[in-house]
Design an enzyme around this catalytic site. Sequence first.
Site, PDB file in Angstrom:
ATOM      1  CG  ASP A   6      -5.232 -10.381   2.962  1.00  0.00           C
ATOM      2  OD1 ASP A   6      -4.862 -10.929   1.912  1.00  0.00           O
ATOM      3  OD2 ASP A   6      -5.082  -9.167   3.177  1.00  0.00           O
TER       4      ASP A   6
ATOM      5  CG  HIS B  59      -1.978  -1.043   1.195  1.00  0.00           C
ATOM      6  ND1 HIS B  59      -2.787  -1.286   0.107  1.00  0.00           N
ATOM      7  CD2 HIS B  59      -2.346  -1.957   2.144  1.00  0.00           C
ATOM      8  CE1 HIS B  59      -3.608  -2.285   0.379  1.00  0.00           C
ATOM      9  NE2 HIS B  59      -3.365  -2.719   1.614  1.00  0.00           N
TER      10      HIS B  59
ATOM     11  CG  ASP C  47      -3.045  -8.350   0.593  1.00  0.00           C
ATOM     12  OD1 ASP C  47      -2.277  -8.746   1.482  1.00  0.00           O
ATOM     13  OD2 ASP C  47      -4.079  -7.679   0.821  1.00  0.00           O
TER      14      ASP C  47
ATOM     15  CG  HIS D  19      -6.914  -5.343   1.688  1.00  0.00           C
ATOM     16  ND1 HIS D  19      -6.405  -6.337   2.513  1.00  0.00           N
ATOM     17  CD2 HIS D  19      -8.125  -4.988   2.203  1.00  0.00           C
ATOM     18  CE1 HIS D  19      -7.268  -6.570   3.482  1.00  0.00           C
ATOM     19  NE2 HIS D  19      -8.321  -5.773   3.321  1.00  0.00           N
TER      20      HIS D  19
END
Length: 580
Positions: free
Chosen positions: A521, A396, A431, A433
Amino acid sequence: MKFSIRRVHDDLLPSNRKALAASVDILLKQIPTCKESERERLRNCLHDPVQTRFRSVLLVAERGDRVIGFALVMHVPNIGFAWLDYLCAAPARTSGGIGTALYQRCRDEVKGLGGWGLFYECLSDEPDLLRECDRPLLEQNKARLRFYEGFGARPILHTLWDVPEANPETQPITHLMCDTLGDPKPPRKKQVRAVVRAVLERRYAGEVAQVDVEAVTASIKEDPVALRPLRYRRKPAVPLVSPRLPPPIAMVVSENHQRLLAHERGYYETPVRIASILKPLCASGLTREIPAEPWNDRPIRAVHDARYLSFLKEIAEAAGTRTIYPDVFPIHNRGRLPKDPIARAGWYCSDTFTPLGADAIAAARAAVDCALTAAATLLKGEDVATYALVRPPGHHAAAQLCGGYCFYNHAAIAAAWLARRVGKVAILDVDFHHGNGQQQIFYHDDGILTVSIHGDPAAHYPFFSGYADECGAGKGRGFNLNIPLPDGMDGAEYREQGLLPALERIRAFAPSVLVVALGADIGRGDPTGAWRLETKDFLRNGTLIGELDCPCLIIQEGGYRTARLGHNVTAFLQGIAQLP
């Protein structure tokens, strides 16, 4: 001086191309009948398993930086055997144990891949089967058969493979050798017929008429097949199979990660994540741990803005033992940068839950060293893949922005460093996200492909990027692929709608190296995700990515359900290594 043996799985890395070229040079010198076209054929064996229909591994014996011998092993997973295409030592190096070590390593590799047999051709030691021009080779042929008998390998009897009438007059007679890798029982007829058909139709495609393929295959009638009794030895003279292969994946673990421990705000990014991964992974035998090397800031500065990097150092000093969470953001006016480093936190951070402090930034900086060490290790060509087990995550982090627990974008830093050395690099972010950091950093770049499979950003962090219409800009247009997926996906749906389209784009891009930002995740029950993938899905996903046959650097990102985290990561790496 001792020699070492390493695997070469592809010709994409410079060290592997050099080893392949040196191996072919040895081949052409030792076997005068081989043509220069073998150079391209061996390259295709490594580069294009779809065309050759074998999964090939080149084993090279090296003394220093010089190749002194090689073996080419061609595996057929669905049948469970491997074909030894070549075993060759450099001129003047045919003694000293090189051949023995290479052949034993071939057997170890096949056994490690779950194979039951190693097959190959060997010039006949039967005087009556030799052509007149081959008779001077009789003693050499006997020595070779004696060598293979030492491992328990013997010719298969009573087939058309070594019958003169069934072979062209221009070709020498060879025996079809069978090494059962220590199993005292000979293979069954059905198994050997499948082997012979596969070899004739794949290895000798275009050289053997289909009618001859059928004839030789049908000539295998005994069940189990008959193996020639030992002629030169009373029993095998060397160990049957080595007890353990070298682990296929080099792993770098961040020892500094425990400095980052935040107790506030339901923080999932905790030190126990690393421990939960290491326990099953170390027990699996998949990895060998190597220490992280210290790196200077040059690779980081190639990706991150200099003012942002200065801020990270300043906030670490200003915070002292505190943890700073930004709470004021310059949404309407970014024209004036505050002088106070704590006030600047909202300028350089995208959310209110990323902990800013000396320990967090030190742990993140150590993770960069791990990622770059893993990248440099990958370029040596000794491993199937390398794995940087780090925290905090990094995907991120943008060029001048932290957020989502991320401070330095490890995947982007490693990818940019690799691209300067090998050319095209792809980043696959799996991931849950969106990998918004890589997208922002490389949005205008056509040399680094960024692909992200993630939850719908309309409902999940980082919310403001990750949509399908964000495809790059300028010369980078078409080199950013976002695949947002809805909640509730199971493994099959994830692969059909996400992973397979992503791999298709990566395959078309044809990178020299693939960087995988590995987020676990996506697994069932993760507190930050919304999908239902099981451990078996991680194995299948890793297998599909491994089938790209591209050198792979894996960098740990998210994954917060610690009860299954280690098992899921281990399964993924097992798939990457293409182990059963």
